[in-house]
Design an enzyme around this catalytic site. Structure first.
Site, PDB file in Angstrom:
ATOM      1  N   GLU A  38     -23.062  28.102   8.599  1.00  0.00           N
ATOM      2  CA  GLU A  38     -24.198  28.458   7.763  1.00  0.00           C
ATOM      3  C   GLU A  38     -24.871  27.157   7.342  1.00  0.00           C
ATOM      4  O   GLU A  38     -24.188  26.233   6.876  1.00  0.00           O
ATOM      5  CB  GLU A  38     -23.749  29.213   6.505  1.00  0.00           C
ATOM      6  N   ARG A 303      -7.568  27.149   8.785  1.00  0.00           N
ATOM      7  CA  ARG A 303      -8.483  26.040   8.592  1.00  0.00           C
ATOM      8  C   ARG A 303      -7.689  24.773   8.298  1.00  0.00           C
ATOM      9  O   ARG A 303      -6.518  24.811   7.950  1.00  0.00           O
ATOM     10  CB  ARG A 303      -9.442  26.330   7.448  1.00  0.00           C
ATOM     11  N   LYS A 313     -17.286  23.204   0.948  1.00  0.00           N
ATOM     12  CA  LYS A 313     -18.671  22.743   0.890  1.00  0.00           C
ATOM     13  C   LYS A 313     -19.151  22.682  -0.553  1.00  0.00           C
ATOM     14  O   LYS A 313     -19.933  21.818  -0.910  1.00  0.00           O
ATOM     15  CB  LYS A 313     -19.566  23.712   1.670  1.00  0.00           C
TER      16      LYS A 313
END
Length: 598
Positions: A38, A303, A313
């Site tokens: 994104e 992850r 983020k």
RNA sequence: UGCCCGAUGGUGUAACGGUAGCACAGCAGACUCUGGAUCUGUUUGUCAUGGUUCAAAUCCAUGUCGGGCAGCCA
């Protein structure tokens, strides 16, 4: 920069096994993966793991990996991020997987096609090499908004989606809780015609934000909360960075993602573990639409968690916004752009990804693994140079004022082809502050009063006198230079315990050097939700004024250097010609300071 | 306390019913005009308890511990 070739070893993991199984069981013409960030922040080393996985699988199977902006939320996304993401991906895969980087022709949108006699919509990557490279761009989920809308209409027509008038708060309450079933919306049983009308009016902009949603009609009692009539579309009267003002309703991730995969012909949709519970919904949407082509398969992996770094983020944005760092590409940031500016080669990141592997275990990777990958790469490709970071003056009393002794220095002992260069020894030289000690501890090999040390590539010197200022600080070391110990001279083979680096004071050029260290003092900065500010390393950046050997005047940011005995350095990308700034990528391994401390 | 997922040396990761291996870290040594690099040696492990089997890290059951899921974020 000449990256080292990728490791020859072909990785193996449970995802690659699944892909191989899918190929062997037939039905798959070619493998298509995708990397779908994104555009709401910069890519970081966790994304690098995902990029290496997705591009690696595409590469090993002669397939393709599409770069796709997952841009379905106009309020959080921005063109700046779109651009940085593309640049970072290109940099990371350059020379390794660029031949499988899936991009599309600028402006291309899905085409209506016929798949086995049934209508279908599809958008394939442009064939690399056909047409100018600069006319290609990433895929955008937002390019599929028209198709997505039609898919939603189809769901409504089939009675599998409905317009719900519940407020956000009510929707929340009706959803129930993980251990408590939800309650059906009073709007759940509207007729298809009514839903269609309402949905079209949502799109037409007749209703305010938050007043209605389009929801899938699944099962409010499902133990999986994502199957409790999840929202497919929400109303957002907001301008979108890619579609402008064309839309006021935007699809949710779950609806857009699986269908974007389908439209692009993705075969394996690889994502992180938190989407595991979404997989039934991913499959439900695709199955409900009776699609013509084979459906993509979602596979999840753990992850990356890396010691001494934060990966979310949100928290990276916080560091930028609160000016803890100078920007997303601050060399202390674990962002791809930060690592690049720091001097880390793309090949090191790829090798790191290969070494850590891919599993479903949520672990914590030791930063030492990354550091080892970087050092291995840089050791092979960095040119050796002499630089003194904390200078102390040495006066070689037997060398005349204005005299100059030419010395040959090796450019890289790991790479004979890199050749030699000449450095000059003159009466005054700078040596490292740490390389002289008045009262050294046991096993200290370097210079001391009355002691000897070799000036690397030059000769052995002996410290005869320590000159101090009024406060007692060392002003200069007066030494005797035994020129018969130079290369090619009779006593060249004479052994002393240490050889230290130095720079001729008459030739040295000045530079600012940034010495970077880890940003956090704790291996798990995010543990127990602690405040990041409380675990910041106050010494994550130290700046020194250094003396460099003159050849470094010609450095460009893509060059990689080892300042001998100190570490690996590169010219900062923001360095001005008149004011050289070098970044320390990583220090050399230092077993002396470790022994001293231990 | 609902559902999903996971657990192999200090860390990460292999072994797909048949000798528990690799990397990083650590430790010890060799070599060295980088206390770097290189080389050699080496310590440490299958979450627990049952079961199936000639044989279990692997299959089954139960438990323990860890992670994820209740955004109109992705």
């Amino acid at each position: 920069m000449s990256d080292t070739p990728a490791s020859p070893a072909v990785p193996s993991d449970f995802i690659r096994d699944m892909v191989t199984d899918d190929i062997n069981s037939g039905g798959l013409r070619s493998i298509v993966t995708r990397f779908p960030p994104e555009p709401n922040g910069y890519l970081h080393i966790g994304h690098a793991k995902s990029i290496c996985l997705n591009f690696g699988i595409a590469r090993e199977n002669h397939g393709r990996c599409n770069l796709r902006m997952d841009d379905t939320n106009p309020t959080k996304e921005d063109m700046e991020y779109v651009e940085s993401i593309e640049a970072d991906v290109r940099w990371l895969v350059a020379g390794w997987a660029d031949q499988v980087l899936g991009l599309k022709r600028r402006g291309a949108v899905p085409v209506q096609a016929d798949a086995g006699g049934r209508p279908d919509t599809h958008l394939a990557a442009a064939i690399p090499g056909s047409g100018a490279r600069h006319q290609l761009e990433p895929f955008f989920a937002s390019d599929y908004f028209p198709q997505l809308f039609e898919f939603a209409v189809r769901l409504v027509e089939k009675g599998l989606a409905y317009v719900c008038d519940l407020s956000p708060e009510e929707t929340d309450q009706y959803r129930g809780a993980p251990d408590r079933p939800g309650k059906e919306s009073p709007f759940r049983n509207r007729t298809a015609a009514e839903n269609l009308d309402l949905f079209r009016r949502m799109r037409a902009g007749e209703f305010p934000d938050g007043s209605r949603t389009l929801r899938a009609r699944i099962d409010m009692a499902s133990p999986n909360v994502w199957l409790r009539d999840p929202i497919l579309y929400r109303i957002r009267h907001a301008e979108h960075h890619h579609t402008g003002k064309s839309w006021c309703i935007y699809p949710m991730y779950d609806f857009a993602h699986c269908l974007s995969d389908y439209i692009e012909g993705v075969t394996h949709s690889i994502c992180t573990l938190e989407f595991e519970v979404h997989r039934p919904l991913y499959d439900w949407i695709l199955k409900s639409l009776d699609l013509a082509r084979p459906l993509p398969r979602q596979i999840e992996f753990a992850r990356l968690n890396l010691g001494y770094t934060v990966m979310s983020k949100r928290k990276l944005l916080q560091l930028v916004a609160e000016r803890v760092v100078t920007g997303w590409d601050d060399p202390r940031m674990p962002t791809i752009s930060g690592l690049r500016r720091r001097g880390v080669p793309a090949s090191s990141l790829r090798e790191f990804a290969r070494q850590i592997g891919v599993t479903k275990f949520n672990g914590l990777t030791d930063v030492a693994v990354l550091e080892k990958c970087i050092r291995d790469d840089l050791n092979r490709l960095a040119l050796r140079r002499l630089a003194v970071l904390r200078p102390v003056k040495v006066v070689l009393t037997n060398i005349g004022m204005g005299d100059s002794v030419a010395c040959e220095a090796v450019n890289n002992p790991e790479d004979p082809a890199s050749g030699h260069r000449t450095v000059h020894l003159t009466r005054e030289a700078w040596i490292e502050h740490e390389d002289f000690m008045e009262n050294p501890p046991p096993k200290y090999f370097r210079l001391r009063p009355g002691g000897e040390v070799r000036l690397k590539y030059a000769c052995i010197i002996r410290c005869d006198e320590v000159v101090r200022d009024a406060s007692g600080a060392v002003l200069e070391l007066r030494c005797f230079a035994d020129l018969t110990t130079r290369t090619g001279q009779p006593n060249a083979g004479r052994k002393v315990k240490a050889a230290i680096h130095w720079v001729s004071a008459a030739h040295a050029i000045p530079a600012t050097v940034h010495l970077y260290d880890r940003l956090f003092t704790e291996e798990e900065p995010e543990k127990d939700g602690r405040d990041l500010k409380s675990v910041l390393n106050p010494d994550s950046l130290r700046t020194v004024q250094a003396w460099l050997e003159p050849s470094l005047a010609e450095a460009v940011p893509a060059d990689r250097f080892q300042f001998e005995r100190l570490g690996y350095f590169c010219l900062d990308a923001a360095s001005a010609p008149g004011h050289r700034v070098f970044n320390r990528t990583i220090p050399l391994k230092d077993s002396w300071s470790k022994a001293k401390a231990g």
